[in-house]
Design a protein around this motif. Structure first.
Motif, PDB file in Angstrom:
ATOM      1  N   ILE A 217      34.931 -16.131   0.105  1.00 17.43           N
ATOM      2  CA  ILE A 217      35.814 -17.417  -0.416  1.00 17.43           C
ATOM      3  C   ILE A 217      35.108 -18.325  -1.369  1.00 17.43           C
ATOM      4  N   THR A 218      33.959 -18.427  -1.243  1.00 13.63           N
ATOM      5  CA  THR A 218      32.661 -18.793  -2.161  1.00 13.63           C
ATOM      6  C   THR A 218      31.730 -18.034  -2.034  1.00 13.63           C
ATOM      7  N   ASP A 219      30.714 -18.294  -2.778  1.00 14.23           N
ATOM      8  CA  ASP A 219      29.322 -17.663  -2.730  1.00 14.23           C
ATOM      9  C   ASP A 219      28.518 -17.648  -1.599  1.00 14.23           C
ATOM     10  N   ALA A 220      28.820 -18.745  -0.772  1.00 19.31           N
ATOM     11  CA  ALA A 220      28.165 -18.945   0.724  1.00 19.31           C
ATOM     12  C   ALA A 220      29.046 -18.752   1.829  1.00 19.31           C
ATOM     13  N   PHE A 221      30.067 -18.474   1.653  1.00 20.92           N
ATOM     14  CA  PHE A 221      31.174 -18.224   2.670  1.00 20.92           C
ATOM     15  C   PHE A 221      31.936 -17.039   2.653  1.00 20.92           C
ATOM     16  N   VAL A 222      31.689 -16.263   3.549  1.00 16.26           N
ATOM     17  CA  VAL A 222      32.409 -14.863   3.500  1.00 16.26           C
ATOM     18  C   VAL A 222      33.235 -14.642   4.658  1.00 16.26           C
ATOM     19  N   LEU A 223      34.338 -14.296   4.909  1.00 12.86           N
ATOM     20  CA  LEU A 223      35.213 -13.793   5.759  1.00 12.86           C
ATOM     21  C   LEU A 223      35.204 -12.381   5.789  1.00 12.86           C
ATOM     22  N   ARG A 224      35.053 -11.955   7.185  1.00 12.45           N
ATOM     23  CA  ARG A 224      34.730 -10.299   7.570  1.00 12.45           C
ATOM     24  C   ARG A 224      35.649  -9.862   8.423  1.00 12.45           C
ATOM     25  N   GLY A 225      36.538  -8.985   8.035  1.00 13.95           N
ATOM     26  CA  GLY A 225      37.561  -8.366   8.983  1.00 13.95           C
ATOM     27  C   GLY A 225      36.816  -7.092   9.425  1.00 13.95           C
ATOM     28  N   GLN A 226      37.463  -6.335  10.450  1.00 11.91           N
ATOM     29  CA  GLN A 226      37.153  -5.058  11.002  1.00 11.91           C
ATOM     30  C   GLN A 226      38.550  -4.451  11.650  1.00 11.91           C
ATOM     31  N   LEU A 227      38.954  -3.351  11.372  1.00 10.26           N
ATOM     32  CA  LEU A 227      40.099  -2.525  11.985  1.00 10.26           C
ATOM     33  C   LEU A 227      39.365  -1.112  12.357  1.00 10.26           C
ATOM     34  N   GLY A 228      39.594  -0.534  13.740  1.00 16.00           N
ATOM     35  CA  GLY A 228      38.903   0.245  14.102  1.00 16.00           C
ATOM     36  C   GLY A 228      39.581   1.210  15.211  1.00 16.00           C
ATOM     37  N   TRP A 229      39.426   2.389  15.109  1.00 14.31           N
ATOM     38  CA  TRP A 229      39.711   3.532  15.910  1.00 14.31           C
ATOM     39  C   TRP A 229      38.709   4.486  16.562  1.00 14.31           C
ATOM     40  N   THR A 230      38.523   4.510  17.643  1.00 13.16           N
ATOM     41  CA  THR A 230      37.568   5.479  18.515  1.00 13.16           C
ATOM     42  C   THR A 230      38.214   6.359  19.593  1.00 13.16           C
TER      43      THR A 230
END
Length: 360
Positions: free
Chosen positions: A259-272
């Motif tokens: 979103i900015t150089d200092a704030f990052v959104l992180r998403g994950q989708l997984g199947w195991t």
């Protein structure tokens, strides 16, 4: 007069007078030698550059000269500094290299977080009727998790991703099940259960930059998990202990958006897939092997840069997984033989975490 005459005679013996013919021949010979010497010194010279011969005897002999050809030097190429390298500052220090994108930096961290995990475990035997209800464990368990990841270039492949994850939960949850009563029937039974879980995973993949603010990183996941449960006894009911464990393998997709150089959104989708799952129960014979079942997960985290190296991390993860019913395990083969099995089960879990990460 006699002495003077004798002196002149003596001088005449050592310095005889030369004739004009003799002197002319000596001068011609000298000029001939000078001309020959000049010819030898000017061999190989450009005729246009050769100075004219002077037949007049000079007062001081001068060597013939030939101008040297001017050497041609190749043009100098303009200096181009190497990319992404620190440049020298005349003040005596080096300038910092160009900042890498934030979506790459968040994948170069070592983090430690405190966790709180809520789980809802259910199982139901084949013979259980409507009155027995489910064998269930529900509650929150505190713990911690450790994450380390790196993103680097290897040969011609850029943004190679490597990550390690370890999580541990340890606490008591509520147990709601059923027991055999003295009359031979089934009665509900409520108590507490101690829950100890571990989750170890390693990932390897490659990041794809959609733009400077968005990166997609698919990975391959492999790991090992364990779960130890100790159900507390009471009121004539004995305690029981069970130890679960197994391997897992699958895929994961990471979605990082700055979103900015200092704030990052992180998403994950997984199947195991849960492979080689087994259960060992105290007081029983043999190991109960559970049929493989999948695990589905989704997570949403954020990463906030406090300083160049210290980041605040937090997030929430949801997971759903199940175990297939095991084979029947013979317990007694006497006059009254009987067998036991582990029933099918399914679990919903939510894990929240918050902590700090060191970026390198």
């Amino acid at each position: 007069m006699t002495a003077l005459t004798a002196s002149q005679k003596a001088h005449a013996q050592f310095a005889p007078a030369h004739s004009d013919t003799y002197l002319d021949s000596r001068r011609d010979s000298e000029l001939h030698h000078q001309t020959l010497a000049r010819m030898l010194m000017t061999i190989g010279m450009n005729p246009d550059e050769a100075p004219p011969l002077d037949t007049v005897t000079p007062s001081a002999y001068q060597m013939p000269t030939r101008p040297f050809a001017r050497e041609e030097t190749p043009p100098r190429k303009p200096h181009r500094p190497l990319p992404n390298l620190p440049h020298y500052n005349p003040a005596g220090s080096y300038e910092a290299p160009r900042r890498i994108p934030a979506v790459v930096q968040v994948n170069r961290e070592i983090g430690l977080s405190m966790t709180g995990a809520w789980s809802n475990y259910k199982e139901k035997p084949l013979w259980a009727g409507p009155s027995t209800g489910y064998d269930r464990e529900t509650g929150w368990v505190p713990g911690f998790q450790f994450d380390a990841s790196d993103m680097f270039d290897m040969y011609e492949i850029d943004h190679v991703f490597l990550a390690l994850h370890f999580a541990l939960g340890d606490g008591n949850v509520g147990y709601n099940g059923s027991i055999w009563n003295l009359a031979g029937g089934i009665a509900p039974y409520k108590t507490s259960s101690h829950r100890l879980t571990t989750d170890s995973r390693i990932e390897i993949g490659k990041g794809f930059m959609v733009n400077n603010s968005f990166m997609i990183t698919p990975t391959i996941v492999g790991g090992y998990w364990s779960w130890n449960r100790d159900i507390k006894g009471g009121e004539g009911v004995a305690s029981s202990s069970e130890a679960y464990g197994g391997f897992l393998a699958g895929i994961m997709v990471h979605l990082d958006y700055a979103i900015t150089d200092a704030f990052v959104l992180r998403g994950q989708l997984g199947w195991t897939e849960l492979l080689g799952s087994r259960m060992d129960a105290a007081g029983t014979n043999g190991t109960f092997h559970l049929r493989p079942r999948p695990e589905w997960s989704a997570a949403l985290d954020f990463d906030y840069r406090i300083s160049h190296s210290i980041h605040l991390i937090a997030g929430v993860r949801y997971a759903y997984y199940s175990f297939g019913r095991s084979q029947s395990q013979l317990q007694h083969d006497g006059p009254f033989p009987y067998s036991l099995y582990e029933p099918s089960s399914w679990t919903n879990g939510v894990t929240m975490h918050t902590g700090l990460a060191y970026a390198f």
